[in-house]
Design an enzyme around this catalytic site. Structure first.
Site, PDB file in Angstrom:
ATOM      1  N   TYR A 150     -31.836 -24.585  22.728  1.00  0.00           N
ATOM      2  CA  TYR A 150     -32.770 -25.025  21.676  1.00  0.00           C
ATOM      3  C   TYR A 150     -33.296 -23.782  20.957  1.00  0.00           C
ATOM      4  O   TYR A 150     -33.722 -22.830  21.616  1.00  0.00           O
ATOM      5  CB  TYR A 150     -33.950 -25.775  22.306  1.00  0.00           C
ATOM      6  CG  TYR A 150     -35.053 -26.092  21.314  1.00  0.00           C
ATOM      7  CD1 TYR A 150     -35.073 -27.301  20.628  1.00  0.00           C
ATOM      8  CD2 TYR A 150     -36.060 -25.161  21.048  1.00  0.00           C
ATOM      9  CE1 TYR A 150     -36.067 -27.579  19.701  1.00  0.00           C
ATOM     10  CE2 TYR A 150     -37.048 -25.432  20.121  1.00  0.00           C
ATOM     11  CZ  TYR A 150     -37.047 -26.648  19.447  1.00  0.00           C
ATOM     12  OH  TYR A 150     -38.026 -26.914  18.525  1.00  0.00           O
ATOM     13  N   GLU A 196     -35.152 -26.244  12.773  1.00  0.00           N
ATOM     14  CA  GLU A 196     -34.996 -26.559  14.192  1.00  0.00           C
ATOM     15  C   GLU A 196     -33.542 -26.873  14.480  1.00  0.00           C
ATOM     16  O   GLU A 196     -32.978 -27.802  13.892  1.00  0.00           O
ATOM     17  CB  GLU A 196     -35.876 -27.759  14.575  1.00  0.00           C
ATOM     18  CG  GLU A 196     -35.808 -28.072  16.059  1.00  0.00           C
ATOM     19  CD  GLU A 196     -36.635 -29.307  16.432  1.00  0.00           C
ATOM     20  OE1 GLU A 196     -36.333 -30.412  15.928  1.00  0.00           O
ATOM     21  OE2 GLU A 196     -37.577 -29.157  17.226  1.00  0.00           O
TER      22      GLU A 196
END
Ligand code: GDP
Ligand code: MN
Length: 396
Positions: free
Chosen positions: A118, A206
């Site tokens: 991530y 993101e």
């Protein structure tokens, strides 16, 4: 402004960030053509069909499907295009899918294991710095990781004046447990990602998951991008990326009329000039026993046209039981605003909720007289206290 995954990936690619390549399609036929082209250009035998909506969690909701041949491409695309996709982020009504991204399968087997990470870049408003958040626990709900295993989320602050430093990209790659070619590729990935975020005036990039492929390449499988609305004037190239069908229709209509509108859950609509006064007005509504139904700043020019547009937008909300208009006439004269209110009210002809108008400033007394003599179901006030009492009265 939010954009789709495929658009976010285009931006990333233009800054040299390696991505899972793909082609967007509106129909199952186009999806098949896209899959053939991906085979030609990238030799990908399998592809993934990914619903393009402004919400994450698509995988969980059935909006991301692997296809191993052209028949499967057609079948999956037929299933996904036109579906009402429900994910943890769409709410129970879901979102209509009108486009899919046909993307190369990047989870192919090879020398080493694939691994999902991530990585996001965002603005930390309290420190005035950019921040890279990253974790070895990619692919799944990052909210879950944050709640149960917060120590697995790392943060790297970047001073925007100094920019991202090489030691920081190495630290990130190291903390992600990488070595060799993958380590090196991750440092490049992070540097290019930060550059894309910085140069586009974004509020957030993101990437979940960032994938380490089985041949040790680092690439973006997903992209959730939020461009800063206040900087869009510096980026005319992004204007065409706006997809208003993904936005709240009332808010789209409001922005077309240059009104600053945010829908809320209460029963008293408000129409105010200036954001500070709008917030104070919302407080008054609460003190008077109501709940604001919206935030609406009409800006500097409160004439009949803007007042009418504002009325129409407020009245779309069935929960509205009263409207409080609170306008300070500094540059704009109160009697002109009052006339605007009367004209809009008369023109619309079907307003059934009581309207309380509080006008203060230049020609406030004349304005009150105009409203009182109009014969309409409009109550006028000059003092804030009077306006609040009127709100309590009409709600009682
Ligand atoms: P999200 O669910 O909206 O966040 O959409 P993502 O783009 O993150 O995709 C969801 C999941 O689909 C990923 O976490 C992967 O597990 C899977 N996925 C995405 N691309 C591929 C691919 O190329 N091959 C395979 N096998 N799975 C993929
Ligand atoms: Mn994702």
């Amino acid at each position: 402004m939010n954009i789709h995954e495929y658009q976010g990936k285009q931006i990333l690619k233009s800054f040299g960030v390696r991505i899972q390549e793909g082609i967007v399609a509106d129909t199952p036929e186009q999806a098949v053509e896209a899959a053939k082209k991906l085979k030609e250009d990238y030799n990908s035998d399998w592809v993934v069909i990914k619903a393009q909506i402004h919400a994450g969690g698509r995988g969980k909701g059935g909006g991301v499907k692997l296809a191993k041949n052209l028949e499967e491409v057609k079948q999956r695309a037929t299933d996904i295009i036109g579906m009402q996709l429900i994910t943890p982020q769409t709410g129970p009504q879901g979102k209509l899918v009108s486009k899919v991204l046909v993307a190369q399968d990047v989870y192919y087997p090879g020398e080493s294991e694939t691994k999902e990470f991530y990585v996001s870049v965002l603005l930390n408003r309290s420190t005035g710095k950019n921040i890279i958040m990253y974790s070895t626990e990619g692919g799944m709900d990052i909210e879950e990781v944050a709640e149960h295993t917060p120590h697995l989320i790392f943060k790297e602050e970047i001073d925007p004046k100094v920019g991202l430093q090489a030691f920081q990209t190495r630290k990130i790659a190291f903390n992600l447990g990488l070595s060799g070619a993958a380590f090196k590729d991750m440092t490049k990935f992070i540097a290019a990602l930060y550059k894309a975020y910085d140069a586009t005036d974004s509020s957030m990039f993101e990437i979940n998951p960032v994938l380490k492929t089985s041949d040790d390449k680092i690439l973006a499988v997903d992209a959730k991008v939020n461009l800063d609305d206040n900087a869009l004037f510096r980026h005319p190239e992004f204007a065409a990326m706006r997809d208003t069908s993904e936005e709240d229709p009332t808010e789209v209509e409001a922005s077309a009329s240059n009104l600053n509108y945010v829908k809320l859950d209460g029963n008293v609509g408000c129409m105010v000039n200036g954001a500070g006064l709008a917030m104070a007005t919302m407080d008054i509504i609460k003190i008077a026993g109501g709940e604001p139904a919206n935030f609406l700043d009409v800006g500097g020019t409160a004439n009949a046209t803007t007042v009418k547009a504002a009325f129409q937008i407020i009245l779309k909300d069935p929960k509205v039981e009263a409207i409080l208009i609170n306008i300070f006439g500094g540059i704009v004269r109160c009697d002109r605003v009052a006339q605007g209110v009367i004209d809009a009210y008369t023109e619309m002809g079907n307003i059934s909720v009581p309207i309380i108008v509080r006008l203060q400033g230049t020609n406030a007394v004349e304005a009150k007289k105009l409203i009182d003599e109009s014969g309409l179901k409009v109550f006028s006030a000059i003092l804030l206290k009077e306006a609040a009492d009127l709100v309590s009265e009409v709600l009682a």
